[in-house]
Write a protein that holds these residues in place. Structure first.
Motif, mmCIF file in Angstrom:
data_model
loop_
_atom_site.group_PDB
_atom_site.id
_atom_site.type_symbol
_atom_site.label_atom_id
_atom_site.label_comp_id
_atom_site.label_asym_id
_atom_site.label_seq_id
_atom_site.Cartn_x
_atom_site.Cartn_y
_atom_site.Cartn_z
ATOM 1 N N ALA A 61 -4.227 -8.368 86.821
ATOM 2 C CA ALA A 61 -4.179 -7.967 85.412
ATOM 3 C C ALA A 61 -3.205 -8.834 84.622
ATOM 4 O O ALA A 61 -3.525 -9.314 83.520
ATOM 5 C CB ALA A 61 -3.782 -6.497 85.312
ATOM 6 N N SER A 63 -2.079 -11.826 85.300
ATOM 7 C CA SER A 63 -2.491 -13.222 85.235
ATOM 8 C C SER A 63 -3.463 -13.446 84.088
ATOM 9 O O SER A 63 -3.354 -14.427 83.336
ATOM 10 C CB SER A 63 -3.140 -13.634 86.562
ATOM 11 O OG SER A 63 -3.617 -14.960 86.499
ATOM 12 N N VAL A 64 -4.410 -12.538 83.936
ATOM 13 C CA VAL A 64 -5.396 -12.690 82.871
ATOM 14 C C VAL A 64 -4.763 -12.512 81.495
ATOM 15 O O VAL A 64 -5.037 -13.275 80.569
ATOM 16 C CB VAL A 64 -6.561 -11.700 83.083
ATOM 17 C CG1 VAL A 64 -7.476 -11.675 81.863
ATOM 18 C CG2 VAL A 64 -7.363 -12.099 84.315
ATOM 19 N N VAL A 65 -3.885 -11.510 81.357
ATOM 20 C CA VAL A 65 -3.268 -11.314 80.042
ATOM 21 C C VAL A 65 -2.256 -12.419 79.726
ATOM 22 O O VAL A 65 -1.879 -12.607 78.566
ATOM 23 C CB VAL A 65 -2.583 -9.927 79.938
ATOM 24 C CG1 VAL A 65 -3.581 -8.816 80.119
ATOM 25 C CG2 VAL A 65 -1.427 -9.803 80.912
ATOM 26 N N ASP A 69 -8.028 -17.294 83.166
ATOM 27 C CA ASP A 69 -9.273 -16.531 83.239
ATOM 28 C C ASP A 69 -9.444 -15.961 84.638
ATOM 29 O O ASP A 69 -8.615 -16.192 85.530
ATOM 30 C CB ASP A 69 -10.476 -17.388 82.827
ATOM 31 C CG ASP A 69 -10.661 -18.629 83.701
ATOM 32 O OD1 ASP A 69 -10.269 -18.586 84.896
ATOM 33 O OD2 ASP A 69 -11.187 -19.643 83.207
ATOM 34 N N VAL A 70 -10.514 -15.215 84.845
ATOM 35 C CA VAL A 70 -10.720 -14.532 86.120
ATOM 36 C C VAL A 70 -10.859 -15.539 87.265
ATOM 37 O O VAL A 70 -10.298 -15.352 88.344
ATOM 38 C CB VAL A 70 -11.960 -13.617 86.050
ATOM 39 C CG1 VAL A 70 -12.258 -12.998 87.422
ATOM 40 C CG2 VAL A 70 -11.751 -12.513 85.016
ATOM 41 N N THR A 73 -7.491 -17.029 88.140
ATOM 42 C CA THR A 73 -6.679 -16.012 88.798
ATOM 43 C C THR A 73 -7.074 -15.859 90.258
ATOM 44 O O THR A 73 -6.217 -15.795 91.150
ATOM 45 C CB THR A 73 -6.844 -14.659 88.071
ATOM 46 O OG1 THR A 73 -6.351 -14.786 86.737
ATOM 47 C CG2 THR A 73 -6.077 -13.560 88.790
ATOM 48 N N ALA A 178 -7.898 -8.437 87.633
ATOM 49 C CA ALA A 178 -8.289 -9.476 86.690
ATOM 50 C C ALA A 178 -9.392 -8.981 85.765
ATOM 51 O O ALA A 178 -9.373 -9.251 84.551
ATOM 52 C CB ALA A 178 -8.753 -10.723 87.439
ATOM 53 N N LEU A 179 -10.353 -8.271 86.298
ATOM 54 C CA LEU A 179 -11.423 -7.725 85.471
ATOM 55 C C LEU A 179 -10.880 -6.696 84.487
ATOM 56 O O LEU A 179 -11.292 -6.642 83.327
ATOM 57 C CB LEU A 179 -12.504 -7.101 86.362
ATOM 58 C CG LEU A 179 -13.273 -8.085 87.257
ATOM 59 C CD1 LEU A 179 -14.225 -7.331 88.178
ATOM 60 C CD2 LEU A 179 -14.027 -9.111 86.410
ATOM 61 N N GLY A 181 -7.702 -6.583 83.386
ATOM 62 C CA GLY A 181 -6.878 -7.304 82.417
ATOM 63 C C GLY A 181 -7.720 -8.028 81.393
ATOM 64 O O GLY A 181 -7.348 -8.116 80.214
ATOM 65 N N ASP A 182 -8.877 -8.541 81.809
ATOM 66 C CA ASP A 182 -9.764 -9.235 80.898
ATOM 67 C C ASP A 182 -10.292 -8.288 79.827
ATOM 68 O O ASP A 182 -10.526 -8.677 78.689
ATOM 69 C CB ASP A 182 -10.928 -9.846 81.688
ATOM 70 C CG ASP A 182 -11.675 -10.891 80.890
ATOM 71 O OD1 ASP A 182 -11.025 -11.639 80.136
ATOM 72 O OD2 ASP A 182 -12.909 -10.943 80.997
ATOM 73 N N ALA A 183 -10.440 -7.017 80.208
ATOM 74 C CA ALA A 183 -10.946 -6.026 79.258
ATOM 75 C C ALA A 183 -9.860 -5.525 78.297
ATOM 76 O O ALA A 183 -10.174 -4.940 77.262
ATOM 77 C CB ALA A 183 -11.549 -4.843 80.020
#
Length: 271
Positions: A61, A63-65, A69-70, A73, A178-179, A181-183
Motif C-alpha cells: 500500500a 509503495s503505491v501511494v 505502480d503495482v 511494487t 498494492a491493489l 493502495g492503488d485504489a
C-alpha cells in the motif's frame, strides 16, 4: 556448539567386541532428539513467516501511494525481498528524493544480508546452485531462526521454511496492499504521505535496545536533520547511513575478539 547429526556415530570405528546394541540405542536417542528439534524449528519458522509475511500488505500500500505502480511494487518484493531496504527505498521516493539516492540507501541496508550469508555458509553447508537460491532467502528472519538451532538439519529446516514461507506470504500480501493502495488515490488525502517513514521507524525501533545503537541512531538523526534544508532529497538519508557505518566500524574495532566460553570444549564452538 555441537550439532548432533554432524558428529560421527559411536559405532563407526568400534573395536571388536564393542556393544553394538548400545551403539544402536544411542543412535536412536540422537536421531529422535534431532527430529524433535527439526519439528520445533519448522513450527518456529511457520509462526515467524506468518507474522512477517502479513506485514507485506503495508509495504504494498505504501509503495503505491509513494508513487510506484503495482508492477514496480511487485518487482521490488520479488527481486529485492528485504523489508528494511524496500521501506527505505519508497521512503526516499515518497519524499521526492532522486532515484540514485533511493537505490543507494536501500543498498546500504542490504549490505547486512551479505554478512548474514558469511555467517550462514558454514552452518548450512550447501552445494552448487543451492547457494544461489539460498542467497535470495537470506534475510533477518531466516538468519535468526536458522542460527537459533543446534543441529545442521534443524538449521536447514529453520532457514528454508522461514525464507520460503516469508517470500510467498510477503509477495502475496504486497500484491493485496498494492491493489488497495492503488485504489486509495492521493496519499495526502488519507494522511499517508509520511507513513512509509513511520513504518520504517517501526522496523528499526526494536533494534535500539543497546546503548551503542541508541547513540548511533542519535548521531545519524542529527546529521540528517542538519542536511535536510541544505541537501537534495535522499542525500540526508545517505549521510545518516554513512555515520552509522563509521560508528559501527569504530565500535567493532574497540571490542575484544570473542574467545571460547570458560570451561568449554573448543570443539563445541561454532565456526
Amino acid at each position: 556448539m555441537t550439532r548432533p547429526d554432524d558428529v560421527p556415530h559411536p559405532g563407526a570405528d568400534a573395536a571388536p567386541g564393542h556393544d553394538r546394541a548400545l551403539d544402536a540405542e544411542v543412535d536412536d536417542v540422537v536421531e529422535t532428539a534431532v527430529e524433535d528439534e527439526v519439528r520445533a524449528a519448522v513450527r518456529q519458522a511457520v509462526s515467524v513467516s506468518v507474522a512477517t509475511g502479513l506485514y507485506g500488505i503495508s509495504f504494498g500500500a505504501l509503495s503505491v501511494v509513494a508513487g510506484l505502480d503495482v508492477a514496480q511494487t511487485m518487482a521490488l518484493s520479488l527481486l529485492m525481498f528485504s523489508g528494511g531496504s524496500q521501506f527505505a527505498l519508497i521512503g526516499v521516493v515518497g519524499a521526492g528524493g532522486a532515484a540514485g539516492a533511493a537505490v543507494a540507501t536501500a543498498g546500504f541496508l542490504g549490505v547486512r544480508n551479505a554478512l548474514y550469508g558469511a555467517q550462514l555458509g558454514p552452518l548450512l553447508a550447501l552445494r552448487s546452485w543451492h547457494k544461489v537460491l539460498a542467497a535470495q532467502f537470506t534475510i533477518d528472519e531466516s538468519t535468526a531462526v536458522a542460527t537459533a538451532q543446534r543441529s545442521r538439519r534443524a538449521v536447514r529446516a529453520g532457514f528454508w521454511w522461514t525464507g520460503v514461507g516469508i517470500f510467498v506470504l510477503w509477495n502475496a500480501m504486497t500484491l493485496v496492499g498494492a491493489l488497495a493502495g492503488d485504489a486509495l488515490g492521493d496519499p495526502r488525502a488519507w494522511g499517508l504521505d509520511a507513513a512509509a517513514a513511520a513504518a520504517f521507524l517501526g522496523l528499526l525501533w526494536p533494534r535500539l535496545a543497546a546503548r551503542a545503537m541508541q547513540l548511533t541512531a542519535a548521531a545519524a538523526v542529527v546529521v540528517a536533520a542538519v542536511l535536510v534544508p541544505l541537501a537534495p532529497g535522499g542525500v540526508p538519508v545517505l549521510a545518516a547511513a554513512g555515520v552509522a557505518i563509521v560508528v559501527g566500524q569504530v565500535d567493532a574495532r574497540r571490542r575484544p575478539a570473542p574467545g571460547p566460553r570458560p570451561g568449554a570444549d573448543p570443539g563445541e564452538e561454532r565456526s
